[in-house]
Design a protein around this motif. Structure first.
Motif, PDB file in Angstrom:
ATOM      1  N   ARG A 153     -75.513 -34.512 -33.515  1.00  0.00           N
ATOM      2  CA  ARG A 153     -75.777 -34.879 -34.908  1.00  0.00           C
ATOM      3  C   ARG A 153     -75.598 -33.649 -35.786  1.00  0.00           C
ATOM      4  N   SER A 154     -75.072 -33.843 -36.978  1.00  0.00           N
ATOM      5  CA  SER A 154     -74.977 -32.705 -37.895  1.00  0.00           C
ATOM      6  C   SER A 154     -75.064 -33.176 -39.337  1.00  0.00           C
ATOM      7  N   TYR A 155     -75.535 -32.271 -40.196  1.00  0.00           N
ATOM      8  CA  TYR A 155     -75.604 -32.504 -41.638  1.00  0.00           C
ATOM      9  C   TYR A 155     -74.957 -31.312 -42.331  1.00  0.00           C
ATOM     10  N   ARG A 156     -73.934 -31.583 -43.107  1.00  0.00           N
ATOM     11  CA  ARG A 156     -73.173 -30.544 -43.815  1.00  0.00           C
ATOM     12  C   ARG A 156     -72.657 -29.476 -42.845  1.00  0.00           C
ATOM     13  N   GLY A 157     -72.117 -29.931 -41.747  1.00  0.00           N
ATOM     14  CA  GLY A 157     -71.622 -29.014 -40.731  1.00  0.00           C
ATOM     15  C   GLY A 157     -70.194 -28.570 -40.978  1.00  0.00           C
ATOM     16  N   GLY A 158     -69.720 -27.695 -40.124  1.00  0.00           N
ATOM     17  CA  GLY A 158     -68.359 -27.178 -40.188  1.00  0.00           C
ATOM     18  C   GLY A 158     -68.056 -26.452 -38.896  1.00  0.00           C
ATOM     19  N   HIS A 159     -66.888 -25.824 -38.822  1.00  0.00           N
ATOM     20  CA  HIS A 159     -66.470 -25.170 -37.584  1.00  0.00           C
ATOM     21  C   HIS A 159     -67.452 -24.093 -37.127  1.00  0.00           C
ATOM     22  N   ARG A 160     -67.937 -23.286 -38.056  1.00  0.00           N
ATOM     23  CA  ARG A 160     -68.844 -22.200 -37.669  1.00  0.00           C
ATOM     24  C   ARG A 160     -70.143 -22.755 -37.095  1.00  0.00           C
ATOM     25  N   LEU A 161     -70.714 -23.768 -37.742  1.00  0.00           N
ATOM     26  CA  LEU A 161     -71.962 -24.350 -37.264  1.00  0.00           C
ATOM     27  C   LEU A 161     -71.753 -25.085 -35.940  1.00  0.00           C
ATOM     28  N   ASN A 162     -70.632 -25.785 -35.811  1.00  0.00           N
ATOM     29  CA  ASN A 162     -70.348 -26.471 -34.545  1.00  0.00           C
ATOM     30  C   ASN A 162     -70.303 -25.487 -33.383  1.00  0.00           C
ATOM     31  N   ALA A 163     -69.599 -24.373 -33.586  1.00  0.00           N
ATOM     32  CA  ALA A 163     -69.478 -23.369 -32.524  1.00  0.00           C
ATOM     33  C   ALA A 163     -70.825 -22.732 -32.209  1.00  0.00           C
TER      34      ALA A 163
END
Length: 316
Positions: free
Chosen positions: A264-274
């Motif tokens: 689950r993510s909120y306002r995520g992106g590549h940096r947060l995913n990694a």
């Protein structure tokens, strides 16, 4: 009982190639996909004069950058950028082992989605291999917060993504999309969702060396009036959040194995995913490596713990 596709590792039946341009570099690039041995994973190799031919494994331990895309390898040396759409296609279609040769430093953007990769892989077919596939089963919640954004893994009986985005732009706004992932669902609901950007950011991105190959042919563009300027409009009413799910699926495919769990993510992106993936894999109490085990009498299926393969990224 016959071999089931989801139980065993797979590769491509034959070689297939694609050509296009890099969305950030703007340079032409050709990429070749070839069958690979069991337990070899996804391996990329630069074959142009700028690369030394070093193999780069598609694993979180090889991430060298997350600015506007996910890049693997050494940013100052051998690297391959913008791998996320390709990795989402490989993972979602269940392709475990493949050798990828590329004559440039960036995966071609094609039409801005993952559909060209899906069609290429479907055109040659998938071959089942004689070794069991391993999965990462989430055992407990792992959550990471960064400013107003967050991402978390949770136990779940399946592979599920729940993605929420929140943009000030009226063309996007707040959107939520959730789905249990399988190959047919990916083809139908996610693979065609394109990358997107804002016209007001173009000059800044160009000055930083990004989006040099971006166009209306490979991106959804939002104009100064907060409207989508692409003549054909959107492929889905909520194409923006579906593309964010596509990105997240590609980034998390760098775990080296499929998840049994929910991301689950909120306002995520590549940096947060990694960062979330690293956080999970650094906590050995949060996950378990498993494979299927069939009980012949009742034909029931259970997941049993196994030793990790030697290329596993959880050895970071």
């Amino acid at each position: 009982m016959g071999i089931e596709l989801h139980d065993y590792q797979t590769t491509l039946k034959s070689r297939v190639s694609l050509s296009g341009i890099g969305v950030h570099s703007g340079k032409p690039v050709t990429i070749h996909f070839s069958p690979a041995d069991p337990d070899s994973g996804v391996v990329l190799q630069r074959i142009d004069s700028a690369g030394t031919g070093r193999e780069i494994r598609a694993l979180v331990s090889e991430i060298g950058g997350t600015d506007f895309c996910t890049a693997l390898g050494d940013p100052a040396g051998d690297h391959v950028a913008t791998v996320e759409h390709l990795m989402a296609a490989l993972s979602s279609l269940g392709i475990d082992n493949v050798l990828i040769e590329i004559d440039g430093g960036e995966v071609p953007i094609m039409d801005g989605s993952a559909m060209a990769f899906v069609e290429a892989f479907d055109s040659v077919g998938i071959e089942v291999q004689p070794l069991k596939r391993r999965f990462i089963r989430i055992l407990k919640p792992v959550r990471l917060e960064a400013g107003g954004s967050w991402a978390e893994f949770r136990p779940y009986d399946g592979t599920r993504f729940e993605i929420e985005i929140d943009f000030e732009s009226k063309a996007i706004g707040r959107q939520f999309f959730a789905a249990d992932i399988d190959p047919d669902m990916f083809r139908r609901e996610i693979a065609r969702a394109r990358t997107f950007g804002f016209m007001k950011d173009v000059e800044r991105l160009w000055a930083a060396g990004y989006a040099l190959g971006s166009s209306l042919e490979n991106s959804v563009v939002i104009g100064e009036d907060n409207n989508v300027i692409n003549m054909e409009g959107l492929r889905y009413p909520n194409e923006f959040v579906r593309h964010k799910m596509l990105d997240a699926m590609g980034d998390l495919a760098l775990a080296g194995a499929r998840f049994i769990g929910c991301f689950r993510s909120y306002r995520g992106g590549h940096r947060l995913n990694a960062a979330a993936l690293r956080s999970l894999l650094s906590d050995r109490s949060a996950f378990q490596i498993v494979e299927t085990s069939h009980r012949e009498r009742g034909r029931s299926v259970e997941m049993i713990a196994v030793n990790a393969p030697v290329y596993a990224p959880w050895a970071i």
